[in-house]
Design an enzyme around this catalytic site. Structure first.
Site, short mmCIF file in Angstrom:
data_model
loop_
_atom_site.label_atom_id
_atom_site.label_comp_id
_atom_site.label_asym_id
_atom_site.label_seq_id
_atom_site.Cartn_x
_atom_site.Cartn_y
_atom_site.Cartn_z
N HIS A 157 0.86 -1.21 -0.12
CA HIS A 157 0.03 -0.04 -0.04
C HIS A 157 0.86 1.23 0.02
CE1 HIS A 157 -3.00 -2.51 2.47
NE2 HIS A 157 -3.65 -2.55 1.01
N LYS A 205 -17.33 -6.64 6.92
CA LYS A 205 -16.24 -7.40 7.24
C LYS A 205 -15.92 -7.04 8.72
CE LYS A 205 -13.36 -7.25 3.14
NZ LYS A 205 -12.13 -6.35 2.45
N ARG A 230 -1.80 -6.08 -8.20
CA ARG A 230 -0.37 -6.64 -7.88
C ARG A 230 -0.17 -7.85 -9.09
NH1 ARG A 230 -3.02 -7.65 -2.15
NH2 ARG A 230 -4.61 -7.20 -3.67
N SER A 253 -2.88 -7.63 3.07
CA SER A 253 -3.04 -7.76 4.31
C SER A 253 -3.56 -8.78 5.15
CB SER A 253 -4.43 -6.74 4.48
OG SER A 253 -4.10 -5.46 3.97
P1 ADP Z 1 -9.69 -4.09 -0.39
O1 ADP Z 1 -10.39 -2.83 -0.94
O2 ADP Z 1 -9.77 -5.24 -1.17
O3 ADP Z 1 -9.78 -4.39 1.03
P2 ADP Z 1 -6.80 -3.40 0.46
O4 ADP Z 1 -7.13 -2.27 1.30
O5 ADP Z 1 -6.36 -4.53 0.73
O6 ADP Z 1 -8.15 -3.64 -0.54
O7 ADP Z 1 -6.21 -2.65 -0.97
C1 ADP Z 1 -6.52 -1.40 -1.36
C2 ADP Z 1 -5.95 -1.14 -2.63
O8 ADP Z 1 -4.52 -1.43 -2.83
C3 ADP Z 1 -6.21 -2.27 -3.88
O9 ADP Z 1 -6.34 -1.63 -5.05
C4 ADP Z 1 -5.36 -3.24 -3.92
O10 ADP Z 1 -5.20 -3.94 -4.98
C5 ADP Z 1 -3.96 -2.44 -3.46
N1 ADP Z 1 -3.03 -3.25 -2.96
C6 ADP Z 1 -3.11 -4.02 -1.99
N2 ADP Z 1 -1.99 -4.60 -1.55
C7 ADP Z 1 -1.03 -4.25 -2.61
C8 ADP Z 1 0.38 -4.26 -2.87
N3 ADP Z 1 0.89 -5.17 -2.24
N4 ADP Z 1 0.90 -3.73 -4.02
C9 ADP Z 1 -0.05 -2.88 -4.56
N5 ADP Z 1 -1.36 -2.72 -4.40
C10 ADP Z 1 -1.68 -3.38 -3.32
#
Ligand code: ADP
Length: 169
Positions: A16, A40, A89, A127
């Site tokens: 992130h 969630k 990713r 995460s």
């Molecule tokens: P969600 O909305 O699915 O709960 P997250 O909070 O995990 O998503 O992630 C928010 C955004 O960050 C999404 O676009 C996700 O694809 C992206 N993201 C999550 N982990 C990574 C990573 N390791 N590298 C790049 N982008 C990521």
């Protein structure tokens, strides 16, 4: 130009942070927005997630941390944001991200979704995996910022969780 980077950030990972750093160089103002998802069951409260984001992005001047509920495109309108940032990713992210981007475009044609590619060193970090590793007493320090690693350890001790019985890890 203002853009929104929405997500659960439960918890924030180095992946992130990589996207936040890349996006902050592209736009004038980046709002990292924590989605309050009532379906969630999160590990960290919205307040805790905001604190971790603030602590880890304090060195980037044009980043703001906020939270929202409801439709993302309505929130983007309220914040006068022209773009939504999402991180990709792997191909597996693309399908669901494409679907969300097209739905958001149908709902609000003027709001553009911008996909940024994760740095390859973070492309396997999520995460969910971080939470699974910490539950199994694994070391997460290379996947998350230091403040997140400390809070994860503290949370595990507080909850005194027994290691999960079975896992793919
Ligand atoms: P969600 O909305 O699915 O709960 P997250 O909070 O995990 O998503 O992630 C928010 C955004 O960050 C999404 O676009 C996700 O694809 C992206 N993201 C999550 N982990 C990574 C990573 N390791 N590298 C790049 N982008 C990521």
């Amino acid at each position: 130009m203002t853009a929104i980077y929405p997500g659960s950030f439960d918890p924030l990972t180095n992946g992130h942070l990589d996207i936040i750093a890349r996006a902050s160089r592209l736009v004038d103002h980046l709002v990292v927005a924590i989605l309050q998802n009532f379906q969630k069951e999160p590990l960290f409260s919205v307040g805790e997630r905001a604190e971790m984001l603030l602590e880890s992005t304090s060195n980037i001047a044009n980043v703001e941390v906020d939270s929202f509920s409801g439709l993302l495109v309505d929130y983007a309108d309220a914040r006068s944001a022209r773009a939504i940032i999402r991180g990709i990713r792997a191909i597996s992210d693309y399908e669901i991200e494409l679907q969300m981007a097209l739905i958001n475009r149908r709902l609000r044609p003027k709001t553009e979704t911008i996909f940024l590619m994760a740095g390859e060193e973070y492309s396997f970090v999520s995460s969910r995996m971080v939470k699974e590793i910490i539950t199994l007493n694994g070391d997460v320090s290379s996947f998350v910022p230091p403040t997140v690693a400390i809070r994860l350890l503290r949370k595990m001790k507080l909850e005194n969780r027994p290691p999960a019985a079975a896992s793919a890890l």
